[in-house]
Design a protein around this motif. Structure first.
Motif, PDB file in Angstrom:
ATOM      1  N   ALA A 109       3.305   4.834  -3.020  1.00 39.77           N
ATOM      2  CA  ALA A 109       2.861   4.024  -1.887  1.00 39.77           C
ATOM      3  C   ALA A 109       4.055   3.486  -1.095  1.00 39.77           C
ATOM      4  O   ALA A 109       4.053   3.499   0.137  1.00 39.77           O
ATOM      5  CB  ALA A 109       1.986   2.869  -2.386  1.00 39.77           C
ATOM      6  N   PHE A 113       4.065   4.934   2.857  1.00 45.81           N
ATOM      7  CA  PHE A 113       3.037   4.114   3.510  1.00 45.81           C
ATOM      8  C   PHE A 113       3.068   4.227   5.026  1.00 45.81           C
ATOM      9  O   PHE A 113       2.068   3.960   5.703  1.00 45.81           O
ATOM     10  CB  PHE A 113       3.189   2.642   3.094  1.00 45.81           C
ATOM     11  CG  PHE A 113       4.450   1.977   3.598  1.00 45.81           C
ATOM     12  CD1 PHE A 113       4.444   1.248   4.770  1.00 45.81           C
ATOM     13  CD2 PHE A 113       5.633   2.081   2.887  1.00 45.81           C
ATOM     14  CE1 PHE A 113       5.596   0.648   5.243  1.00 45.81           C
ATOM     15  CE2 PHE A 113       6.790   1.474   3.338  1.00 45.81           C
ATOM     16  CZ  PHE A 113       6.784   0.758   4.518  1.00 45.81           C
ATOM     17  N   ASP A 114       4.193   4.634   5.612  1.00 47.82           N
ATOM     18  CA  ASP A 114       4.306   4.714   7.068  1.00 47.82           C
ATOM     19  C   ASP A 114       4.352   6.143   7.580  1.00 47.82           C
ATOM     20  O   ASP A 114       4.729   6.380   8.725  1.00 47.82           O
ATOM     21  CB  ASP A 114       5.557   3.965   7.534  1.00 47.82           C
ATOM     22  CG  ASP A 114       6.835   4.573   6.961  1.00 47.82           C
ATOM     23  OD1 ASP A 114       6.742   5.329   5.977  1.00 47.82           O
ATOM     24  OD2 ASP A 114       7.923   4.281   7.492  1.00 47.82           O
ATOM     25  N   SER A 117       0.970   5.968   9.956  1.00 51.07           N
ATOM     26  CA  SER A 117       0.870   4.723  10.722  1.00 51.07           C
ATOM     27  C   SER A 117       2.172   4.376  11.429  1.00 51.07           C
ATOM     28  O   SER A 117       2.159   3.716  12.474  1.00 51.07           O
ATOM     29  CB  SER A 117       0.476   3.568   9.786  1.00 51.07           C
ATOM     30  OG  SER A 117       1.418   3.420   8.733  1.00 51.07           O
ATOM     31  N   THR A 198      -2.086   7.901  -0.328  1.00 54.32           N
ATOM     32  CA  THR A 198      -1.172   7.220   0.587  1.00 54.32           C
ATOM     33  C   THR A 198      -1.324   7.750   2.008  1.00 54.32           C
ATOM     34  O   THR A 198      -1.269   6.979   2.976  1.00 54.32           O
ATOM     35  CB  THR A 198       0.280   7.406   0.104  1.00 54.32           C
ATOM     36  OG1 THR A 198       0.409   6.872  -1.210  1.00 54.32           O
ATOM     37  CG2 THR A 198       1.255   6.704   1.015  1.00 54.32           C
ATOM     38  N   CYS A 201      -4.477   6.090   3.410  1.00 51.75           N
ATOM     39  CA  CYS A 201      -4.251   4.686   3.757  1.00 51.75           C
ATOM     40  C   CYS A 201      -3.381   4.551   5.001  1.00 51.75           C
ATOM     41  O   CYS A 201      -3.597   3.667   5.830  1.00 51.75           O
ATOM     42  CB  CYS A 201      -3.597   3.949   2.586  1.00 51.75           C
ATOM     43  SG  CYS A 201      -4.645   3.810   1.122  1.00 51.75           S
ATOM     44  N   SER A 202      -2.395   5.453   5.128  1.00 52.62           N
ATOM     45  CA  SER A 202      -1.519   5.408   6.294  1.00 52.62           C
ATOM     46  C   SER A 202      -2.240   5.835   7.564  1.00 52.62           C
ATOM     47  O   SER A 202      -1.835   5.456   8.663  1.00 52.62           O
ATOM     48  CB  SER A 202      -0.300   6.307   6.048  1.00 52.62           C
ATOM     49  OG  SER A 202       0.652   6.178   7.076  1.00 52.62           O
ATOM     50  N   PRO A 208       2.046  -0.175   9.629  1.00 53.26           N
ATOM     51  CA  PRO A 208       2.491   0.281   8.307  1.00 53.26           C
ATOM     52  C   PRO A 208       2.343  -0.785   7.226  1.00 53.26           C
ATOM     53  O   PRO A 208       2.024  -0.462   6.073  1.00 53.26           O
ATOM     54  CB  PRO A 208       3.962   0.639   8.532  1.00 53.26           C
ATOM     55  CG  PRO A 208       4.059   0.955   9.990  1.00 53.26           C
ATOM     56  CD  PRO A 208       3.086   0.027  10.646  1.00 53.26           C
ATOM     57  N   SER A 211      -1.168  -0.829   6.051  1.00 54.83           N
ATOM     58  CA  SER A 211      -1.411   0.375   5.254  1.00 54.83           C
ATOM     59  C   SER A 211      -0.898   0.197   3.837  1.00 54.83           C
ATOM     60  O   SER A 211      -1.565   0.585   2.864  1.00 54.83           O
ATOM     61  CB  SER A 211      -0.715   1.585   5.902  1.00 54.83           C
ATOM     62  OG  SER A 211      -1.219   1.835   7.188  1.00 54.83           O
ATOM     63  N   LEU A 212       0.283  -0.399   3.709  1.00 51.41           N
ATOM     64  CA  LEU A 212       0.871  -0.606   2.382  1.00 51.41           C
ATOM     65  C   LEU A 212       0.033  -1.572   1.555  1.00 51.41           C
ATOM     66  O   LEU A 212      -0.248  -1.316   0.375  1.00 51.41           O
ATOM     67  CB  LEU A 212       2.293  -1.139   2.529  1.00 51.41           C
ATOM     68  CG  LEU A 212       3.038  -1.427   1.227  1.00 51.41           C
ATOM     69  CD1 LEU A 212       3.187  -0.162   0.399  1.00 51.41           C
ATOM     70  CD2 LEU A 212       4.406  -2.040   1.519  1.00 51.41           C
ATOM     71  N   ASN A 215      -3.158   0.054   0.492  1.00 53.65           N
ATOM     72  CA  ASN A 215      -2.875   1.041  -0.548  1.00 53.65           C
ATOM     73  C   ASN A 215      -2.753   0.365  -1.909  1.00 53.65           C
ATOM     74  O   ASN A 215      -3.321   0.837  -2.902  1.00 53.65           O
ATOM     75  CB  ASN A 215      -1.569   1.770  -0.207  1.00 53.65           C
ATOM     76  CG  ASN A 215      -1.435   3.102  -0.933  1.00 53.65           C
ATOM     77  OD1 ASN A 215      -1.990   3.312  -1.995  1.00 53.65           O
ATOM     78  ND2 ASN A 215      -0.674   3.997  -0.360  1.00 53.65           N
TER      79      ASN A 215
END
Length: 288
Positions: A109, A113-114, A117, A198, A201-202, A208, A211-212, A215
């Motif tokens: 994650a 994560f980015d 996003s 991941t 979620c992103s 970001p 999203s993190l 996640n």
């Protein structure tokens, strides 16, 4: 393929790969040193008590073997086939593998994560979608993160096995190489589902950071589902929630029997496919 190569080059050149390798290696080294120290201390105390009781070297060796079998049985849920297949692998390797596998989803994650996003927020992703299909962009980003992760994990696994070989001279090179590939393959199967999570979620959020956080929330929910499903009685219908958690299927990733391994591998492939299809659905519907 072009997007995968470009994203991978960008990730390597950004220095993120070096930072992630350092983070993962420090955590693995810490776990390895702690586990190795505790294992040696326990073994030393057992040997000392046996010597005080007047036991000979044969009894000491037998006690050490029984202790190893007990730990191995705990780590493999007393699966006879797995215990036999992993009997030649140092216990420290198995313990470190189990611990790092537990924390690996969080590391994944942090790593990606980015990936979507980070470009959806500033809308820079529209320059990619003009030249390529959204599915190609998504798959390229997913594969670039997976490739980077698997390379980093291979480096760490190799270091762990080399360390175990130094501490255990009887750990034959052939056994080392075979089990290194087996452990790395198990990590590959395990990781791809969480890389896909991941990616999902992103894709859900423009920020970001959000999203993190989301996640990590999903990882906690999956862990809770697995823990609760295992803890309740077998007669309770709540036990079925564990089958909805990816972590439930990690137990047979090192199983020597193909059917058992294929069951776990198929489950992780199904989770990865579901997460990627969800990510594509979100990206396709989103106004970029």
């Amino acid at each position: 393929m072009v997007i995968w190569a470009a994203e991978l080059r960008r990730a390597v050149r950004s220095g993120r790969a070096l930072v992630l390798l350092g983070l993962y290696s420090m955590f693995s080294a810490l776990v390895l040193l702690v586990v190795g120290f505790v294992t040696r201390e326990l073994q030393g105390q057992v040997n000392e008590k046996l010597m005080e009781a007047g036991a000979d070297s044969e009894a000491t060796a037998r006690a050490a073997d029984e202790m190893q079998q007990g730990v191995l049985g705990f780590l493999t849920s007393n699966d006879t086939a797995m215990m036999q297949a992993l009997s030649q692998v140092p216990i420290v390797v198995l313990i470190v593998f189990k611990i790092t596998l537990f924390f690996l989803p969080a590391y994944i994650a942090l790593m990606g994560f980015d990936q979507v996003s980070g470009e959806v927020g500033p809308r820079s992703i529209r320059y990619l979608t003009v030249r390529a299909r959204r599915s190609s962009v998504l798959l390229g980003k997913f594969l670039s993160q997976a490739t980077l992760l698997l390379g980093l994990v291979l480096v760490i696994d190799l270091a762990i096995f080399v360390y175990a070989r130094i501490l255990n001279p009887d750990f034959a090179f052939g056994v080392l190489a075979t089990n290194l590939l087996k452990f790395w393959g198990a990590t590959i199967v395990f990781s791809l589902a969480y890389v896909a999570l991941t990616t999902l979620c992103s894709s859900l959020f423009r920020s970001p950071a959000v999203s993190l956080v989301f996640n990590f929330i999903l990882l906690f929910v999956f862990w809770l589902m697995d823990s609760v499903g295992r803890a309740v009685a077998d007669t309770s219908p709540v036990r079925f929630v564990r089958y909805l958690s990816p972590s439930y299927y990690s137990g047979n990733l090192l199983h020597p029997q193909l059917a058992e391994f294929a069951g776990s591998g198929g489950a992780y492939a199904a989770f990865a496919a579901i997460f990627l299809v969800g990510a594509y659905g979100v990206l396709r519907a989103r106004d970029l």
